[in-house]
Design an enzyme around this catalytic site. Structure first.
Site, short mmCIF file in Angstrom:
data_model
loop_
_atom_site.label_atom_id
_atom_site.label_comp_id
_atom_site.label_asym_id
_atom_site.label_seq_id
_atom_site.Cartn_x
_atom_site.Cartn_y
_atom_site.Cartn_z
N HIS A 274 61.34 73.77 53.76
CA HIS A 274 62.05 73.80 52.49
C HIS A 274 61.10 73.33 51.37
O HIS A 274 60.14 72.61 51.62
CB HIS A 274 63.30 72.91 52.54
CG HIS A 274 64.33 73.41 53.51
ND1 HIS A 274 65.67 73.33 53.27
CD2 HIS A 274 64.20 74.00 54.72
CE1 HIS A 274 66.34 73.85 54.29
NE2 HIS A 274 65.46 74.26 55.18
N GLU B 123 61.37 71.16 49.04
CA GLU B 123 61.26 69.70 48.87
C GLU B 123 60.32 69.14 49.94
O GLU B 123 59.47 68.29 49.67
CB GLU B 123 62.64 69.04 49.01
CG GLU B 123 63.64 69.45 47.93
CD GLU B 123 64.46 70.68 48.30
OE1 GLU B 123 63.93 71.59 48.97
OE2 GLU B 123 65.63 70.75 47.88
N CYS C 225 69.52 71.02 49.57
CA CYS C 225 70.45 71.21 50.69
C CYS C 225 70.61 69.90 51.45
O CYS C 225 69.83 68.96 51.27
CB CYS C 225 69.95 72.32 51.61
SG CYS C 225 68.58 71.84 52.66
N CYS D 192 67.51 68.62 53.26
CA CYS D 192 66.48 67.99 52.43
C CYS D 192 66.92 66.62 51.94
O CYS D 192 66.10 65.72 51.80
CB CYS D 192 66.14 68.88 51.25
SG CYS D 192 65.17 70.32 51.76
ZN LIG Z 1 66.51 72.14 51.72
#
Ligand SMILES: [Zn+2]
Length: 296
Positions: free
Chosen positions: A102, A104, A129, A132
């Site tokens: 992801h 992040e 999300c 994360c």
């Molecule tokens: Zn994420």
């Protein structure tokens, strides 16, 4: 320079484009900005702090590798020195979705591989999300990490992750990005790429499994990129060492076709192993990439 980065540049305010274009046209641009560069951008654009970071998000998202979703997420983290590190989501065709990185995770790991010890904030073009939010809760300074989204006030991580479960719940004091040395001797390793992987293992964050592990990627021009394993109290958001090394490769502007060989080092005594997933992900990228493997 990547086409996506050229396109992203046109999305920046004009005053920012003229400052940034020289830097990103430099072949050695590393997808990060020093505090001095940040000050120059602020002065030229009239944008400061969060407004500047929000304006820079298209550059971060330009690093996305999204053959599955075509949904590009960009993230920018700032460390306590004021350096900015870009990141974006990375997907792998042909492997299970759990191997996805992801944005992040990318920006945070990018900062980590370049020596950042504590992050003050993260700016993202979409709401983080749940995966994360949990990943970030492992960070040194998670309690004060500020999250900035477009058209929103900045909020701290625990506003996004109330009643969090984290390292302390498992009796763990060490946090991701703290200066860890796992006391592994690597002096006897005579293959340079494997030694780079073992050195990364020494700096990995693996307090739950004890599988101190690292990966190293050599590109076709002989550059090495190391990745430390980033384990998480909730296990699943852990980021494997290959992914962290591939983040470094991607953020340095290389493509997977530039990968010449890969090394993985991990602990023989651990209850978990990265070997099968590392092989599967590499096979999907290019089955001819050789993998050197060793356990300590
Ligand atoms: Zn994420």
């Amino acid at each position: 320079m990547r086409t996506a980065l050229t396109d992203a540049l046109t999305q920046l305010p004009d005053a920012l484009q003229s400052v940034v274009s020289d830097w990103i046209n430099d072949a050695n641009f590393g997808a990060s900005f020093t505090p001095e560069q940040v000050a120059q951008m602020e002065s030229a654009s009239g944008l400061s702090g969060a407004a500047l970071r929000l304006a820079l998000l298209p550059l971060a998202a330009a690093y996305a590798v999204t053959p599955i979703s075509q949904f590009n997420v960009g993230a920018i983290v700032r460390d306590e020195s004021g350096t900015l590190y870009l990141g974006a989501n990375i997907e792998f065709t042909g492997v299970q979705l759990g191997q996805t990185v992801h944005a992040e995770q990318c920006a945070i790991s990018h900062a980590w591989t370049k020596g950042a010890k504590r992050l003050t904030d993260i700016t993202i073009n979409y709401s983080p999300c749940g995966h994360c939010r949990q990943f970030m809760n492992e960070l040194n300074g998670a309690e004060s990490l500020s999250i900035q989204l477009p058209q929103c006030d900045a909020k701290d991580l625990h506003t996004y992750l109330p009643e969090p479960f984290g390292p302390a719940d498992l009796g763990i004091e060490s946090r991701l990005l703290t200066d860890e040395s796992n006391q592994l001797s690597t002096d006897d390793i005579d293959i340079p790429l494997l030694k780079a992987a073992a050195d990364a293992a020494n700096r990995s964050h693996a307090p739950y499994s004890g599988n101190y592990s690292g990966a190293a990627v050599e590109t076709s021009d002989g550059e090495f990129f190391s990745g430390m394993y980033a384990e998480n109290a909730a296990f699943n958001p852990s980021l494997p060492p290959l992914q962290v090394a591939l983040i470094a490769v991607n953020m340095a502007g290389y493509h997977w076709t530039d990968i010449r060989s890969v090394a993985l080092a991990e602990m023989a005594s651990s209850t978990v192993s990265h070997l099968a997933d590392t092989q599967a992900t590499l096979d999907a990228i290019d089955p001819d990439i050789p993998l050197v493997y060793s356990t300590r």
